[in-house]
Design a protein around this motif. Structure first.
Motif, mmCIF file in Angstrom:
data_model
loop_
_atom_site.group_PDB
_atom_site.id
_atom_site.type_symbol
_atom_site.label_atom_id
_atom_site.label_comp_id
_atom_site.label_asym_id
_atom_site.label_seq_id
_atom_site.Cartn_x
_atom_site.Cartn_y
_atom_site.Cartn_z
ATOM 1 N N VAL A 1 22.852 16.251 0.303
ATOM 2 C CA VAL A 1 24.038 15.560 -0.186
ATOM 3 C C VAL A 1 24.403 16.176 -1.529
ATOM 4 C CG1 VAL A 1 24.953 13.335 -0.961
ATOM 5 C CG2 VAL A 1 23.438 13.407 0.969
ATOM 6 N N ASP A 2 25.692 16.397 -1.762
ATOM 7 C CA ASP A 2 26.168 16.915 -3.038
ATOM 8 C C ASP A 2 26.364 15.720 -3.973
ATOM 9 O OD1 ASP A 2 27.158 18.563 -5.018
ATOM 10 O OD2 ASP A 2 29.197 18.526 -4.230
ATOM 11 N N LEU A 3 25.346 15.396 -4.784
ATOM 12 C CA LEU A 3 25.379 14.215 -5.644
ATOM 13 C C LEU A 3 26.210 14.481 -6.896
ATOM 14 C CD1 LEU A 3 21.612 13.246 -5.446
ATOM 15 C CD2 LEU A 3 23.504 12.118 -4.306
ATOM 16 N N PRO A 4 26.896 13.457 -7.410
ATOM 17 C CA PRO A 4 27.634 13.627 -8.662
ATOM 18 C C PRO A 4 26.676 13.772 -9.840
ATOM 19 C CG PRO A 4 27.778 11.364 -7.887
ATOM 20 C CD PRO A 4 27.072 12.147 -6.825
ATOM 21 N N THR B 1 22.001 6.797 2.556
ATOM 22 C CA THR B 1 22.736 8.014 2.231
ATOM 23 C C THR B 1 24.087 7.998 2.912
ATOM 24 O OG1 THR B 1 20.636 9.194 2.125
ATOM 25 C CG2 THR B 1 22.618 10.529 2.268
ATOM 26 N N MET B 2 25.125 8.307 2.137
ATOM 27 C CA MET B 2 26.488 8.449 2.672
ATOM 28 C C MET B 2 26.840 9.930 2.643
ATOM 29 S SD MET B 2 28.393 5.287 0.748
ATOM 30 C CE MET B 2 29.939 5.599 1.571
ATOM 31 N N ILE B 3 27.107 10.488 3.821
ATOM 32 C CA ILE B 3 27.446 11.907 3.944
ATOM 33 C C ILE B 3 28.965 12.029 4.025
ATOM 34 C CG2 ILE B 3 27.100 13.973 5.361
ATOM 35 C CD1 ILE B 3 24.430 12.745 6.216
ATOM 36 N N LEU B 4 29.487 13.136 3.538
ATOM 37 C CA LEU B 4 30.932 13.332 3.401
ATOM 38 C C LEU B 4 31.703 13.113 4.697
ATOM 39 C CD1 LEU B 4 33.180 14.054 1.454
ATOM 40 C CD2 LEU B 4 32.774 16.459 1.942
ATOM 41 N N GLY B 5 31.139 13.414 5.845
ATOM 42 C CA GLY B 5 31.837 13.232 7.117
ATOM 43 C C GLY B 5 31.985 11.782 7.542
ATOM 44 N N SER C 1 35.225 8.732 -1.374
ATOM 45 C CA SER C 1 36.064 7.906 -2.244
ATOM 46 C C SER C 1 35.292 6.709 -2.791
ATOM 47 C CB SER C 1 37.303 7.419 -1.482
ATOM 48 O OG SER C 1 36.937 6.445 -0.531
ATOM 49 N N TYR C 2 35.745 6.236 -3.929
ATOM 50 C CA TYR C 2 35.129 5.092 -4.597
ATOM 51 C C TYR C 2 35.170 3.856 -3.699
ATOM 52 C CZ TYR C 2 34.361 1.608 -8.259
ATOM 53 O OH TYR C 2 33.877 0.578 -9.012
ATOM 54 N N ALA C 3 36.264 3.670 -2.967
ATOM 55 C CA ALA C 3 36.413 2.492 -2.100
ATOM 56 C C ALA C 3 35.350 2.484 -0.995
ATOM 57 C CB ALA C 3 37.812 2.474 -1.485
ATOM 58 N N GLU C 4 35.070 3.639 -0.405
ATOM 59 C CA GLU C 4 34.052 3.695 0.652
ATOM 60 C C GLU C 4 32.661 3.376 0.095
ATOM 61 O OE1 GLU C 4 34.235 6.971 3.566
ATOM 62 O OE2 GLU C 4 36.011 7.596 2.443
ATOM 63 N N VAL C 5 32.355 3.877 -1.100
ATOM 64 C CA VAL C 5 31.066 3.598 -1.717
ATOM 65 C C VAL C 5 30.939 2.103 -2.003
ATOM 66 C CG1 VAL C 5 29.597 4.054 -3.726
ATOM 67 C CG2 VAL C 5 30.860 5.928 -2.674
ATOM 68 N N MET C 6 32.002 1.490 -2.486
ATOM 69 C CA MET C 6 31.975 0.060 -2.787
ATOM 70 C C MET C 6 31.834 -0.778 -1.515
ATOM 71 S SD MET C 6 31.915 -0.464 -5.955
ATOM 72 C CE MET C 6 30.943 0.999 -6.183
ATOM 73 N N GLN C 7 32.416 -0.329 -0.411
ATOM 74 C CA GLN C 7 32.252 -1.047 0.856
ATOM 75 C C GLN C 7 30.791 -1.029 1.310
ATOM 76 O OE1 GLN C 7 35.001 0.886 3.455
ATOM 77 N NE2 GLN C 7 36.795 -0.203 2.646
ATOM 78 N N VAL C 8 30.144 0.122 1.176
ATOM 79 C CA VAL C 8 28.738 0.216 1.554
ATOM 80 C C VAL C 8 27.878 -0.600 0.591
ATOM 81 C CG1 VAL C 8 26.782 1.795 1.798
ATOM 82 C CG2 VAL C 8 29.005 2.409 2.752
ATOM 83 N N MET C 9 28.224 -0.619 -0.687
ATOM 84 C CA MET C 9 27.486 -1.448 -1.647
ATOM 85 C C MET C 9 27.622 -2.922 -1.298
ATOM 86 S SD MET C 9 27.926 0.431 -5.324
ATOM 87 C CE MET C 9 26.899 -0.749 -6.178
#
Length: 163
Positions: A57-60, A78-82, A122-130
């Motif tokens: 994963v390409d982490l920030p 882990t959330m992968i770009l695809g 996107s930030y929205a997808e990360v927040m949904q998983v959180m």
């Protein structure tokens, strides 16, 4: 009869030398012990990096420090770009994520989970998983990043371009 006569002085010398050789060794040979320890050290040095979760994963990048370690193995999502989501290394559908997390939370003592998300998501997808992690029983979420902060020149150039 001359052959049966033995010189007593030469016989004593032989016995004296044998006693000197048969004496027990009083030193401990540590060379085999050191050899075994070096081999074990090399084995552990090679095996330790292989025990981490191996999803690329390409982490920030960030300047934040590492979190303290725990007793049990940390749970990693882990959330992968695809769009794929994985718990440890097992792919999970988004619809099944909360149910799987609840089952895992029932078996674990810790409510800590590490979220690894690709920097392009996107930030929205990360927040949904959180939110799904929270609904699954994991209130203590740690975001995993690479250890490197943003460059100061890039921050000032970006703020100057916005004005």
């Amino acid at each position: 009869m001359g052959a049966a006569v033995q010189n007593s002085s030469s016989g004593e010398r032989r016995r004296g030398r044998r006693r000197g050789r048969a004496r027990p060794m009083s030193e401990i040979n540590v060379t085999p012990f050191v050899d075994v320890m070096l081999v074990l050290l090399i084995i552990f040095m090679v095996a330790a990096p292989l025990t981490t979760v191996g999803v690329p994963v390409d982490l920030p990048k960030t300047e934040a420090g590492a979190l303290p370690s725990e007793q049990e193995e940390p749970l990693t999502v882990t959330m992968i770009l695809g769009g794929e989501i994985q718990i440890q290394t097992t792919p999970v559908a988004r619809e099944e994520l909360v149910a799987k997390l609840r089952a895992i939370a029932a078996e674990r003592t810790s409510d800590r989970v590490y979220l690894r998300a690709d920097g392009g998501i996107s930030y929205a997808e990360v927040m949904q998983v959180m939110g799904a992690l929270n609904a699954g029983g994991f209130a203590n979420v740690g975001l995993v990043t690479d250890l490197a902060g943003p460059e100061p020149e890039a921050d000032t150039a970006a703020s100057g371009a916005d004005q």
